[in-house]
Design a protein around this motif. Structure first.
Motif, mmCIF file in Angstrom:
data_model
loop_
_atom_site.group_PDB
_atom_site.id
_atom_site.type_symbol
_atom_site.label_atom_id
_atom_site.label_comp_id
_atom_site.label_asym_id
_atom_site.label_seq_id
_atom_site.Cartn_x
_atom_site.Cartn_y
_atom_site.Cartn_z
ATOM 1 N N LEU A 121 0.753 -1.119 0.121
ATOM 2 C CA LEU A 121 -0.119 0.161 -0.001
ATOM 3 C C LEU A 121 0.840 1.119 -0.072
ATOM 4 O O LEU A 121 0.414 2.136 -0.671
ATOM 5 C CB LEU A 121 -0.952 0.091 1.278
ATOM 6 N N GLU A 122 2.019 1.235 0.847
ATOM 7 C CA GLU A 122 2.865 2.377 0.794
ATOM 8 C C GLU A 122 3.465 2.692 -0.642
ATOM 9 O O GLU A 122 3.784 3.653 -1.145
ATOM 10 C CB GLU A 122 4.026 2.138 1.893
ATOM 11 N N THR A 123 3.878 1.508 -1.242
ATOM 12 C CA THR A 123 4.473 1.519 -2.473
ATOM 13 C C THR A 123 3.394 2.140 -3.524
ATOM 14 O O THR A 123 3.538 3.137 -4.442
ATOM 15 C CB THR A 123 4.955 0.324 -2.941
ATOM 16 N N THR A 124 2.078 1.747 -3.684
ATOM 17 C CA THR A 124 1.314 2.169 -4.213
ATOM 18 C C THR A 124 0.805 3.591 -4.195
ATOM 19 O O THR A 124 0.849 4.462 -5.086
ATOM 20 C CB THR A 124 -0.083 1.380 -4.329
ATOM 21 N N LEU A 125 0.996 4.328 -2.887
ATOM 22 C CA LEU A 125 0.538 5.592 -2.508
ATOM 23 C C LEU A 125 1.701 6.295 -2.893
ATOM 24 O O LEU A 125 1.421 7.333 -3.407
ATOM 25 C CB LEU A 125 0.203 5.515 -0.924
ATOM 26 N N ALA A 126 2.829 5.927 -2.778
ATOM 27 C CA ALA A 126 4.176 6.789 -3.276
ATOM 28 C C ALA A 126 4.068 6.864 -4.701
ATOM 29 O O ALA A 126 4.358 8.033 -5.300
ATOM 30 C CB ALA A 126 5.335 5.893 -2.790
ATOM 31 N N ARG A 127 3.517 5.955 -5.335
ATOM 32 C CA ARG A 127 3.812 6.262 -7.062
ATOM 33 C C ARG A 127 2.455 7.081 -7.318
ATOM 34 O O ARG A 127 2.606 8.054 -8.331
ATOM 35 C CB ARG A 127 3.176 4.671 -7.542
ATOM 36 N N GLY A 128 1.334 6.907 -6.832
ATOM 37 C CA GLY A 128 0.277 7.890 -6.934
ATOM 38 C C GLY A 128 0.431 9.212 -6.540
ATOM 39 O O GLY A 128 0.223 10.132 -7.252
ATOM 40 N N VAL A 129 1.321 9.609 -5.354
ATOM 41 C CA VAL A 129 1.663 11.095 -5.080
ATOM 42 C C VAL A 129 2.673 11.371 -6.212
ATOM 43 O O VAL A 129 2.438 12.679 -6.587
ATOM 44 C CB VAL A 129 2.112 10.995 -3.677
ATOM 45 N N THR A 130 3.546 10.502 -6.660
ATOM 46 C CA THR A 130 4.621 10.963 -7.610
ATOM 47 C C THR A 130 3.789 11.417 -8.749
ATOM 48 O O THR A 130 4.182 12.458 -9.728
ATOM 49 C CB THR A 130 5.674 9.904 -7.731
ATOM 50 N N LEU A 131 3.046 10.470 -9.340
ATOM 51 C CA LEU A 131 2.146 10.901 -10.427
ATOM 52 C C LEU A 131 1.455 12.158 -10.382
ATOM 53 O O LEU A 131 1.222 12.851 -11.338
ATOM 54 C CB LEU A 131 1.189 9.815 -11.163
ATOM 55 N N LEU A 132 0.932 12.386 -9.434
ATOM 56 C CA LEU A 132 0.068 13.431 -8.877
ATOM 57 C C LEU A 132 0.848 14.795 -9.062
ATOM 58 O O LEU A 132 0.522 15.783 -9.668
ATOM 59 C CB LEU A 132 -0.464 13.433 -7.614
ATOM 60 N N VAL A 133 1.874 14.844 -8.499
ATOM 61 C CA VAL A 133 3.052 15.885 -8.449
ATOM 62 C C VAL A 133 3.223 15.984 -9.821
ATOM 63 O O VAL A 133 3.631 17.234 -10.157
ATOM 64 C CB VAL A 133 4.224 15.693 -7.408
ATOM 65 N N ALA A 134 3.767 15.101 -10.438
ATOM 66 C CA ALA A 134 4.339 15.163 -11.929
ATOM 67 C C ALA A 134 3.406 15.957 -12.810
ATOM 68 O O ALA A 134 3.781 16.689 -13.467
ATOM 69 C CB ALA A 134 4.705 13.919 -12.546
ATOM 70 N N ASN A 135 1.878 15.430 -12.582
ATOM 71 C CA ASN A 135 0.916 16.088 -13.314
ATOM 72 C C ASN A 135 0.505 17.500 -12.964
ATOM 73 O O ASN A 135 0.343 18.399 -13.809
ATOM 74 C CB ASN A 135 -0.510 15.377 -13.106
ATOM 75 N N LEU A 136 0.644 17.727 -11.670
ATOM 76 C CA LEU A 136 0.587 19.294 -11.337
ATOM 77 C C LEU A 136 1.888 20.135 -11.800
ATOM 78 O O LEU A 136 1.569 21.240 -12.169
ATOM 79 C CB LEU A 136 0.679 19.426 -9.694
ATOM 80 N N VAL A 137 2.855 19.684 -11.824
ATOM 81 C CA VAL A 137 4.029 20.373 -12.704
ATOM 82 C C VAL A 137 3.785 20.456 -13.858
ATOM 83 O O VAL A 137 4.193 21.738 -14.422
ATOM 84 C CB VAL A 137 5.311 19.753 -12.037
ATOM 85 N N GLY A 138 3.201 19.500 -14.620
ATOM 86 C CA GLY A 138 3.120 19.752 -15.935
ATOM 87 C C GLY A 138 1.952 20.668 -16.219
ATOM 88 O O GLY A 138 2.053 21.477 -17.156
ATOM 89 N N VAL A 139 1.047 20.891 -15.307
ATOM 90 C CA VAL A 139 -0.267 21.873 -15.742
ATOM 91 C C VAL A 139 0.625 23.393 -15.181
ATOM 92 O O VAL A 139 0.111 24.469 -15.815
ATOM 93 C CB VAL A 139 -1.210 21.695 -14.484
#
Length: 62
Positions: A35-53
């Motif tokens: 679960l921690e691994t999955t959440l870390a991936r999700g947060v990383t993708l979220l941050v990457a998307n926000l940076v892109g925006v």
């Protein structure tokens, strides 16, 4: 004093229960790690998307 030297008649059952508890805790630990691994991936993708925006908005402003 004779009772102190006798082992508990329920000891085999308690041993099995402790063994089962250890296995369950080990499984829980594995699940929490996944679960921690999955959440870390999700947060990383979220941050990457926000940076892109943000980058896209900054380009439109310039």
């Amino acid at each position: 004093m004779t009772q102190e030297n006798k082992t508990c008649p329920h000891k085999p059952v308690h041993d099995i229960q402790w063994s089962t508890l250890r296995e369950d805790l080990s499984e829980l630990k594995t699940r929490v790690q996944r679960l921690e691994t999955t959440l870390a991936r999700g947060v990383t993708l979220l941050v990457a998307n926000l940076v892109g925006v943000v980058v896209t908005l900054l380009r439109q402003l310039m």
